[in-house]
Design an enzyme around this catalytic site. Structure first.
Site, PDB file in Angstrom:
ATOM      1  CE  LYS A  16      -2.110  -1.115   3.852  1.00 45.71           C
ATOM      2  NZ  LYS A  16      -1.513  -2.444   4.134  1.00 45.71           N
ATOM      3  NE  ARG A  90      -4.661   0.174   9.196  1.00 38.51           N
ATOM      4  CZ  ARG A  90      -3.464  -0.288   8.909  1.00 38.51           C
ATOM      5  NH1 ARG A  90      -3.133  -1.509   9.217  1.00 38.51           N
ATOM      6  NH2 ARG A  90      -2.582   0.477   8.339  1.00 38.51           N
ATOM      7  NE  ARG A 127       8.249  -3.166   6.595  1.00 41.06           N
ATOM      8  CZ  ARG A 127       6.978  -2.773   6.492  1.00 41.06           C
ATOM      9  NH1 ARG A 127       6.610  -1.972   5.511  1.00 41.06           N
ATOM     10  NH2 ARG A 127       6.087  -3.183   7.356  1.00 41.06           N
ATOM     11  NE  ARG A 160       6.407  -0.777  10.097  1.00 39.23           N
ATOM     12  CZ  ARG A 160       5.388  -0.570   9.266  1.00 39.23           C
ATOM     13  NH1 ARG A 160       5.576   0.090   8.138  1.00 39.23           N
ATOM     14  NH2 ARG A 160       4.195  -1.017   9.542  1.00 39.23           N
ATOM     15  NE  ARG A 171       1.836  -4.979  11.009  1.00 39.69           N
ATOM     16  CZ  ARG A 171       2.959  -4.951  10.296  1.00 39.69           C
ATOM     17  NH1 ARG A 171       4.049  -5.583  10.722  1.00 39.69           N
ATOM     18  NH2 ARG A 171       3.016  -4.295   9.160  1.00 39.69           N
TER      19      ARG A 171
HETATM   20  P1  AP5 Z   1       4.654  -1.528   1.936  1.00 40.46           P
HETATM   21  O1  AP5 Z   1       4.509  -0.711   0.720  1.00 40.46           O
HETATM   22  O2  AP5 Z   1       5.154  -0.884   3.191  1.00 40.46           O
HETATM   23  O3  AP5 Z   1       3.306  -2.315   2.235  1.00 40.46           O
HETATM   24  P2  AP5 Z   1       2.100  -1.909   3.138  1.00 40.46           P
HETATM   25  O4  AP5 Z   1       0.912  -2.620   2.582  1.00 40.46           O
HETATM   26  O5  AP5 Z   1       2.007  -0.423   3.270  1.00 40.46           O
HETATM   27  O6  AP5 Z   1       2.559  -2.627   4.477  1.00 40.46           O
HETATM   28  P3  AP5 Z   1       2.811  -2.055   5.925  1.00 40.46           P
HETATM   29  O7  AP5 Z   1       3.455  -3.150   6.710  1.00 40.46           O
HETATM   30  O8  AP5 Z   1       3.533  -0.753   5.903  1.00 40.46           O
HETATM   31  O9  AP5 Z   1       1.330  -1.829   6.307  1.00 40.46           O
HETATM   32  P4  AP5 Z   1       0.662  -1.843   7.654  1.00 40.46           P
HETATM   33  O10 AP5 Z   1      -0.740  -1.687   7.255  1.00 40.46           O
HETATM   34  O11 AP5 Z   1       0.962  -2.969   8.541  1.00 40.46           O
HETATM   35  O12 AP5 Z   1       1.385  -0.633   8.372  1.00 40.46           O
HETATM   36  P5  AP5 Z   1       0.994   0.876   8.587  1.00 40.46           P
HETATM   37  O13 AP5 Z   1       2.250   1.622   8.596  1.00 40.46           O
HETATM   38  O14 AP5 Z   1      -0.110   1.287   7.691  1.00 40.46           O
HETATM   39  O15 AP5 Z   1       5.560  -2.785   1.550  1.00 40.46           O
HETATM   40  C1  AP5 Z   1       5.951  -3.729   2.519  1.00 40.46           C
HETATM   41  C2  AP5 Z   1       7.358  -4.217   2.183  1.00 40.46           C
HETATM   42  O16 AP5 Z   1       7.340  -4.906   0.942  1.00 40.46           O
HETATM   43  C3  AP5 Z   1       8.375  -3.083   2.001  1.00 40.46           C
HETATM   44  O17 AP5 Z   1       9.614  -3.520   2.457  1.00 40.46           O
HETATM   45  C4  AP5 Z   1       8.396  -2.849   0.487  1.00 40.46           C
HETATM   46  O18 AP5 Z   1       9.627  -2.353   0.039  1.00 40.46           O
HETATM   47  C5  AP5 Z   1       8.148  -4.261  -0.027  1.00 40.46           C
HETATM   48  N1  AP5 Z   1       7.399  -4.308  -1.269  1.00 40.46           N
HETATM   49  C6  AP5 Z   1       6.337  -3.550  -1.631  1.00 40.46           C
HETATM   50  N2  AP5 Z   1       5.872  -3.925  -2.843  1.00 40.46           N
HETATM   51  C7  AP5 Z   1       6.677  -4.954  -3.249  1.00 40.46           C
HETATM   52  C8  AP5 Z   1       6.722  -5.775  -4.427  1.00 40.46           C
HETATM   53  N3  AP5 Z   1       5.838  -5.605  -5.422  1.00 40.46           N
HETATM   54  N4  AP5 Z   1       7.667  -6.737  -4.487  1.00 40.46           N
HETATM   55  C9  AP5 Z   1       8.559  -6.921  -3.485  1.00 40.46           C
HETATM   56  N5  AP5 Z   1       8.586  -6.168  -2.356  1.00 40.46           N
HETATM   57  C10 AP5 Z   1       7.652  -5.201  -2.245  1.00 40.46           C
HETATM   58  O19 AP5 Z   1       0.351   0.810  10.061  1.00 40.46           O
HETATM   59  C11 AP5 Z   1       1.155   0.506  11.177  1.00 40.46           C
HETATM   60  C12 AP5 Z   1       0.311   0.492  12.429  1.00 40.46           C
HETATM   61  O20 AP5 Z   1      -0.289   1.786  12.639  1.00 40.46           O
HETATM   62  C13 AP5 Z   1      -0.893  -0.460  12.457  1.00 40.46           C
HETATM   63  O21 AP5 Z   1      -0.528  -1.783  12.785  1.00 40.46           O
HETATM   64  C14 AP5 Z   1      -1.777   0.203  13.530  1.00 40.46           C
HETATM   65  O22 AP5 Z   1      -1.269  -0.040  14.815  1.00 40.46           O
HETATM   66  C15 AP5 Z   1      -1.581   1.672  13.216  1.00 40.46           C
HETATM   67  N6  AP5 Z   1      -2.591   2.151  12.255  1.00 40.46           N
HETATM   68  C16 AP5 Z   1      -2.351   2.654  11.026  1.00 40.46           C
HETATM   69  N7  AP5 Z   1      -3.494   2.968  10.412  1.00 40.46           N
HETATM   70  C17 AP5 Z   1      -4.486   2.641  11.277  1.00 40.46           C
HETATM   71  C18 AP5 Z   1      -5.899   2.725  11.210  1.00 40.46           C
HETATM   72  N8  AP5 Z   1      -6.521   3.190  10.128  1.00 40.46           N
HETATM   73  N9  AP5 Z   1      -6.607   2.284  12.276  1.00 40.46           N
HETATM   74  C19 AP5 Z   1      -6.015   1.820  13.360  1.00 40.46           C
HETATM   75  N10 AP5 Z   1      -4.670   1.716  13.502  1.00 40.46           N
HETATM   76  C20 AP5 Z   1      -3.917   2.135  12.456  1.00 40.46           C
END
Ligand code: AP5
Length: 225
Positions: A16, A90, A127, A160, A171
């Protein structure tokens, strides 16, 4: 180029953040990541950051009232001409809050990034992120040249806090119970497009852009693009 009002859905590690950044540059609209916003708040030592940090480290969702408040502020400040939302909504209550915030103009399209759990486990477990400039590495496929040191700025490259095995498992469970229902929720509103999010980031970006362009040109897309 017209402005786009987009949401990216997908399990943790689906890409994402990676794709939101590219779409935001393409459409010249802000990339609003609730995860990044909370991590920045935690780094700044703010009260909001302190509240969010414990939930994030454990891999749990931050309470809806905190998340909705922060998104409202971002949209009011930066989202007038369009946006790419990454990590929000979410769950269904957050989606309902977003619908209320946006009013009749609503969203253009919700892009659902579909990828296997096996693939996201590989991406997340491997990662590593530069603590200084945010550059992302994968210790299996794309490690920094010097272990633990960023190729770009020389900063410290670390895991992370929520990429530990236990937090990743939690998660993904929360994704299935709280977030996956949004796929059907948005499909029923005719807003959802699902794309294959396996393959390289460039391959996924081409699919995502084609899907958004098609949706913006479709009858439910906003006119005048
Ligand atoms: P990345 O692009 O970071 O993927 P992502 O889907 O954004 O995954 P995240 O782990 O960042 O998402 P998340 O939802 O757990 O975390 P967030 O920060 O939103 O890619 C992931 C990895 O893969 C990277 O290393 C990238 O380089 C690699 N990659 C990408 N595409 C690739 C490809 N095609 N091929 C190979 N490699 C690839 O949230 C963190 C925390 O914040 C949550 O757990 C929660 O506690 C809180 N939070 C955030 N939003 C909310 C909400 N709306 N409600 C409640 N809590 C929330």
């Amino acid at each position: 180029m017209g402005k786009a009002r987009l949401v990216l859905l997908g399990k943790q590690g689906a890409g994402k953040g990676t794709q939101a950044e590219r779409l935001s540059q393409h459409y010249k609209v802000p990339h609003i990541s609730t995860g990044d916003a909370f991590r920045a708040a935690a780094r700044s030592g703010s009260e909001l950051g302190a509240k969010a940090q414990a939930y994030m480290q454990a891999g749990e969702l931050v309470p809806d009232n905190l998340v909705v408040g922060i998104v409202k502020e971002y949209l009011a400040d930066e989202g007038g001409d369009g946006f790419v939302l990454d990590g929000f909504p979410r769950n269904v209550p957050q989606a309902e809050a977003l619908r209320e915030m946006l009013g009749p103009e609503g969203l253009d399209v919700v892009v659902n990034l579909d990828v296997s759990t096996e693939e996201v486990l590989h991406r997340l477990a491997g990662r590593r992120v530069c603590q200084n400039c945010g550059a992302t590495y994968n210790i299996y496929d794309n490690p920094p040249k010097v272990p633990g040191k960023c190729d770009i700025c020389g900063g410290v490259v670390a895991q992370r806090a929520d990429d530990t095995e236990e937090a990743i498992r939690l998660r993904l469970e929360i994704y299935e119970s709280a977030t996956a229902p949004l796929v059907e929720w948005y499909a029923k509103q005719g807003l959802l497009v699902t794309i294959d999010a396996s393959g390289s980031p460039d391959e996924v970006a081409s699919r995502a852009l084609a899907a958004v362009e098609a949706a913006l040109g479709a009858p439910h897309g906003r006119p005048g693009r």
